[in-house]
Design an enzyme around this catalytic site. Structure first.
Site, PDB file in Angstrom:
ATOM      1  N   ASP A  24      43.446  53.472  56.079  1.00  7.75           N
ATOM      2  CA  ASP A  24      44.363  54.331  55.475  1.00  7.75           C
ATOM      3  C   ASP A  24      44.036  55.682  55.357  1.00  7.75           C
ATOM      4  O   ASP A  24      44.519  56.627  54.847  1.00  7.75           O
ATOM      5  CB  ASP A  24      45.300  53.733  54.537  1.00  7.75           C
ATOM      6  N   TYR A 143      41.821  50.218  40.007  1.00  8.49           N
ATOM      7  CA  TYR A 143      40.637  50.891  39.776  1.00  8.49           C
ATOM      8  C   TYR A 143      40.719  51.648  38.036  1.00  8.49           C
ATOM      9  O   TYR A 143      41.903  51.932  37.787  1.00  8.49           O
ATOM     10  CB  TYR A 143      40.501  52.111  40.813  1.00  8.49           C
ATOM     11  N   LYS A 178      41.843  44.284  44.358  1.00  9.19           N
ATOM     12  CA  LYS A 178      40.846  45.134  44.748  1.00  9.19           C
ATOM     13  C   LYS A 178      40.179  46.058  43.666  1.00  9.19           C
ATOM     14  O   LYS A 178      40.934  46.641  43.205  1.00  9.19           O
ATOM     15  CB  LYS A 178      40.864  45.573  46.104  1.00  9.19           C
TER      16      LYS A 178
END
Length: 269
Positions: A24, A143, A178
């Site tokens: 992406d 994150y 992730k």
């Protein structure tokens, strides 16, 4: 778990192991090396063992004829390197958009600890609610990024913040999370233990083949379920070979040196 969610997770993984190649980055960085001819890259990485590829919705017509039976994930937010703050990820699509273009799962990026945390938490919560209506899995890219996040030079402290980020993904209803690798297997164990979801690591910027494979091995030793790595694969001089090497580590537990040799890689490249 919803039957539809499990069926679709099986399409983007293999025996519970994930090797997802996100591409992406065209929205973020433009048509960089590896993405201009994205069809060839998709064919290479899926031939090399990728379990799924990931793009923005508009690239879907360029994906399906080249993914060799691998799964497909549509990413639902983004930002650019030309904008004032790359951490300010904005919604770019819906779950319904992803279904229309043939996705097996959707993904959302959230920067926990950033100035934009509130909006991104709300976005992720709304997407997981909508995805659940369709039995669509959600890969949450969680994150730890912000002024109060611990420095990566202290893996133990940094792992606490990353652990918080992945737990947030589970709390909001994601199916896979992730996040960044914390630097050592010992510190990353703390991250894996923070959630019952499968945890996959991000690849980050392109490094040497040895660095890539050793990072993957460290994460797998800590209990990770696989990887979701982009630039270190799609910008590699041989995307199929590096994917094959990573697949050997993720799927078969091959040590990095042997995996590099089997894939025809130069471990120091």
């Amino acid at each position: 778990m919803n039957t539809g969610v499990q069926a679709r997770l099986d399409r983007i993984s293999e025996d519970g192991r994930y090797l997802v190649i996100p591409m992406d980055h065209g929205i973020t960085m433009g048509a960089v090396d590896g993405l201009a001819d994205i069809e060839s890259t998709i064919d290479g990485v899926t031939s090399g063992g990728a379990t799924a590829v990931l793009t923005q919705k508009g690239i879907a017509p360029r994906v399906h004829d080249h993914k060799n039976g691998a799964g497909y994930v549509v990413h639902l937010n983004g930002s650019t390197t030309l904008g004032p703050d790359e951490n300010d990820k904005r919604i770019t699509g819906t779950v319904e958009d992803a279904i229309r273009v043939g996705a097996d799962a959707v993904s959302v990026h959230i920067n926990v600890g950033s100035t934009y945390e509130r909006e991104q938490i709300a976005d992720l919560g709304e997407i997981t609610t909508k995805a659940a209506e369709y039995g669509m899995p959600v890969l949450a890219m969680t994150y730890a990024r912000g002024p109060d996040v611990s420095d990566k030079s202290d893996p133990t402290a940094y792992a606490e913040d990353v652990a918080h980020a992945v737990r947030l993904g589970e709390e909001l209803g994601a199916d896979v999370v992730k996040t960044s690798y914390t630097g050592t297997p010992e510190s990353f164990e703390r991250v894996v233990e923070a959630t019952r979801l499968p945890v996959v690591i991000a690849g980050g910027s392109k490094g040497t083949d040895r660095e890539t494979l050793e990072t993957v091995a460290g994460a797998m030793d800590a209990g990770a379920a696989g990887v979701s790595t982009g630039r270190s694969v799609f910008q590699h001089q041989n995307p199929r070979a590096i994917t094959d090497g990573i697949a050997a580590v993720v799927r078969d537990g091959v040590d990095p040196e042997a995996a590099a040799k089997e894939a025809g890689l130069t471990a120091e490249a």
